[in-house]
Design an enzyme around this catalytic site. Structure first.
Site, mmCIF file in Angstrom:
data_model
loop_
_atom_site.group_PDB
_atom_site.id
_atom_site.type_symbol
_atom_site.label_atom_id
_atom_site.label_comp_id
_atom_site.label_asym_id
_atom_site.label_seq_id
_atom_site.Cartn_x
_atom_site.Cartn_y
_atom_site.Cartn_z
ATOM 1 N N HIS D 153 -0.381 0.022 1.415
ATOM 2 C CA HIS D 153 0.974 0.428 1.012
ATOM 3 C C HIS D 153 1.987 -0.526 1.623
ATOM 4 C CE1 HIS D 153 0.591 2.372 5.018
ATOM 5 N NE2 HIS D 153 1.875 2.082 5.123
ATOM 6 N N HIS D 199 0.652 7.861 1.401
ATOM 7 C CA HIS D 199 1.743 7.063 0.842
ATOM 8 C C HIS D 199 1.170 5.809 0.182
ATOM 9 C CE1 HIS D 199 1.002 5.646 4.813
ATOM 10 N NE2 HIS D 199 2.215 5.346 5.217
ATOM 11 N N HIS D 214 7.139 -3.528 6.324
ATOM 12 C CA HIS D 214 5.758 -3.979 6.568
ATOM 13 C C HIS D 214 4.859 -3.755 5.368
ATOM 14 C CE1 HIS D 214 5.055 0.346 7.802
ATOM 15 N NE2 HIS D 214 3.908 0.128 7.205
ATOM 16 N N HIS D 246 0.916 7.793 14.178
ATOM 17 C CA HIS D 246 2.163 8.243 13.586
ATOM 18 C C HIS D 246 2.225 9.777 13.572
ATOM 19 C CE1 HIS D 246 3.453 4.375 12.156
ATOM 20 N NE2 HIS D 246 2.355 4.185 11.462
ATOM 21 N N TYR D 255 0.995 -2.308 14.779
ATOM 22 C CA TYR D 255 1.905 -3.197 14.062
ATOM 23 C C TYR D 255 1.975 -4.544 14.747
ATOM 24 C CZ TYR D 255 3.759 0.735 11.411
ATOM 25 O OH TYR D 255 3.903 1.794 10.564
#
Lengths: 307, 307, 307, 307
Positions: D153, D199, D214, D246, D255
């Site tokens: 995503h 998502h 991102h 998360h 990340y």
């Protein structure tokens, strides 16, 4: 989901001793008891499921599966699919709302494989168990046993796989994700999905109609599969095979039996499916590796012990 | 480590085809080839080991273990242990330095179980493979296959377990970490350690002396055991059993065979031992669960296939 | 273990609110409350520990560590080490048996770093908690929270590292497993072990004597570190940093604070040590990566928040 | 998938140095280079993807995202969606087949958030990389680096979230899986899905249009997230934050930045979505925990560094 069938929503299993069965499915597997009814049935769900129940245990003299139910997106779709099933040649019985507590009307039909299935559009929305819908924590702290995440799929044994394929694919909108082909190119196993999961229901060719191989529940990780295996041993639960990996779907798995002899699976991982994916094929001569990727040979029990 | 014996330092295995063996131990298991000698022997090590080698493969007509070597803390200790072994009644043969390349003098003796063992104090210090000793990264990026972490222990089959226990515990300073007792209270399996590991060497009662059951290598995690299992399948390597957990030690494990028929184990986890720990006991009547915690029954192959 | 010191056996921590502290160490971290005494102290242990307790919480007005205790192999060794400590120049105080319930006489001394340590040879042997010593299951089913496996080590801040090194290595038989050297080649951090663990106690150079950085507890897996992190969040526990990996030792870790402000670590993995291993060195200019391998920079809190 | 949009199919990113970018996305992240074109663009894919490419790197002077593409089920659907987009008020540009090598015609439009998206129905079917479609092994043995499983995503920053929601939900058939609401009940973050994933694309309210936060890639396990973190450190790659979890989606994540400053995520786990699931809501006042479940506070970099 092209015809509006969304997911496996429930399975009703016959058990010989309801108390022993509840200890197995709740205390050991970690399902949550949600309700009981005056038929003596017990309703359970896994914690991530938003609807009221996914497993119904019905006391009976013989183990096995009464039916498996799929949820569809809305009532209009349910009505249409009922018509489509009849047009295809299936008798469809309507079960009134609340025959299963909290569940709307269900349309029941028998697949050519001999198994009974249901479609329904409405079930009481209870939300995930143990976590809020606002600022939800990652998981509930008071789960027990294997902490099963969701009812995932059933594997069923029966004949007339081609006709069953036609029904599920062309009427209900399933996709063929994986298959086993024999030397003649005949399909002797079909793994069908309506979602990203590698199977929502699967069928293995078998001369006797309507047999139940296993109901499967998802776990989060391979470490949880190990803990499930440990719990199986600690509780003297009858094991079938595992921990291992499947060739088909590549899921990581363990099989065991409930006190009535119904087979259960808990698994994690596995491949994913999109509608444009070509089916994965395993050759029947390699069935050992297809089923048990590590051992590369079948145990007789896996093929012949059915309920 | 009360007598100065530090750890299992090497094992020399007989293999029928040295090229096939190297492919197995290096490409599949992830050991690193470190040297060869004019006897045709190949020296390998696992990446976290600081000494030059831990596995020596010797071409021969029959598989099996030539000997297992333990490193002691210094040469004075080596001399003393040589005397202690002789005082106990063991013949001790001194193998000169460099008979194994990079290894100092070795004192070889035969345990009552029929197996040959060696003690040595010096081996070329090569440091961990693929990482610096200053600011070391977490792991080397170019490991292959199972990425074995270290040579861990051997399991050996033979008789005279009581005398072997006496030798290892009272002369060499091992501790009994785990045992299997039969109905008469006789010890039919003994897991011995000189460190925090649950076993550095283990013996199972068996009528024939000097048999080799397996050499075992440590992996970091249960996920790495799964990947090892996958690799076994991908490479058509002969599997024995696993992934599973042991009752004894509670390690998580998989067994398989090298191309010559020598059994290997890779495993992770497991309990730890300190000198004040009372030995853990498993009853022989529960040997199935002791060995294979999940299946709770032995496969005949595990008990009878030895080299 | 060359001088007979076996392992970290206990740590006594000062806490401001004993009930909050017990909720933290027992309910959240999964230690088991074993006893209380008339000083209001609470005794806890992790489930794999065979002795009665490893953590003692003492109500006080200020947080911090009263002392850390090491178990030695027997009473004769204890007597000898007492003499050796005095010969080295340490005052040694004998605390009578049962001053800590279930613990034999303790010899207390202050290291040049300012911290108090104890040696003892006897503590009530309760066995592992929740599993039998015969046919033990893999783990107890009724552990709570993080399910801490064992008290592992402490990290302490103070000065006079060289003298402290001399005391621990030359008197008590510890080995230097890892170190941080500054540009002058001075050691500003020393990780000391008496076993296969990469540290049983560690010291960081700090101008103030006798400061406590953290008490650390072992977990089985990186997944358990994740679950610990989740539980820290679910319980609104103050986090320091993690999940992450250390450069030093390469353990996988998370840091957080008890309600009194004492820092805790839970971790898994990490390298292992044998007496012949050369110490691993990290350069002070790379201290960020040495401490937090992923972020490669220190947070100020980690260096300055001490109790 | 009610409107025939199937999944995120590709993202085109601008990079400053194409060689450095390829090293990052291929060697480090484990994507496979599939092709290059005369614009200097490099095409890559993750190994489980069946189509030819999912990531296109375009050399440019500024980093950022050119567009994100979604695959739809067939060309008729593509045509219909083009009409629907225009009817809704979006300008639609048709990019001819083969402008991206191996890809059929694409319909490009700009969402109210300022970002460019594309729909397409056809892309060269290359099958999964490194495994057969018949009797497929569990995974290819020669993957590198992080072994990314699939492009998953994008998270995008821009304004006009309500109009963007209307476009994605009512025209393209996405579902709202998760959202962040401010104290006024206004949605400041929306996580949209057309499948079981939590998502497929997400938007965060931001005053400047068309910013890229991102591109995210799926990994199999939390252990693989750890290995990704290790690799980030070993390669001196710029890290943003992680490993962590998360709150939103509950995925486990890390990340980092590509050499041009574009942010990447690799993650595993996370919740699943069905069309009947009510959206999960996080409150803006708890945004710290929503984004970083363990730290429960945002780092400024995560909110402000965009390309």
């Amino acid at each position: 989901m092209r015809k509006g069938v969304m997911r496996p929503g429930h399975v009703q299993l016959r058990v010989l001793d309801i108390d022993a069965a509840v200890r197995h499915y709740a205390d050991l597997m970690g399902l949550i008891e949600m309700d009981r009814d005056d038929q003596g049935r017990v309703y359970l769900k896994a914690w991530t499921e938003v609807d009221k129940f996914s497993v119904v245990l019905r006391p009976d003299d013989e183990p096995g599966m009464d039916f498996m139910g799929f949820k569809v997106v809305d009532d209009a779709t349910l009505t249409q699919l009922g018509k489509d099933l009849q047009a295809w040649g299936c008798a469809v019985e309507e079960i009134p709302a609340e025959e299963l507590k909290g569940c709307g009307r269900r349309l029941r039909f028998q697949a050519p494989s001999g198994h009974f299935f249901e479609l329904y559009a409405d079930k009481e929305y209870t939300g995930k168990w143990g976590v809020s819908n606002v600022n939800p924590e990652a998981w509930p702290r008071d789960l027990t046993g294997m902490k099963a995440v969701r009812f995932d799929h059933c594997l069923l044994y029966g004949d007339e796989l081609a006709a069953t394929y036609d029904l599920f694919v062309n009427v209900l909108g399933f996709y063929l994700a994986e298959q086993v082909l024999d030397d003649n190119g005949d399909r002797i196993a079909q793994f069908l999905t309506v979602s990203m999961k590698e199977h929502d229901v699967a069928f293995i060719m078998h001369p006797e109609k309507g047999k139940f191989h296993h109901a499967s529940f998802f776990l989060d990780t391979w470490e949880q599969v190990l803990r499930a295996a440990d719990l199986i041993s600690m509780t003297d639960t009858s094991i079938d095979i595992g921990p291992t990996r499947h060739g088909l779907t590549h899921g990581q798995t363990i099989y065991f039996f409930d006190p009535s002899g119904n087979r259960n699976e808990v698994f994690c991982g596995g491949d994913y499916h999109y509608p444009d994916h070509k089916p994965v094929t395993w050759m029947a001569k390699d069935l050992g590796k297809a089923i048990f990727y590590h051992d590369r040979q079948l145990n007789e029990r896996f093929l012949s012990v059915l309920t």
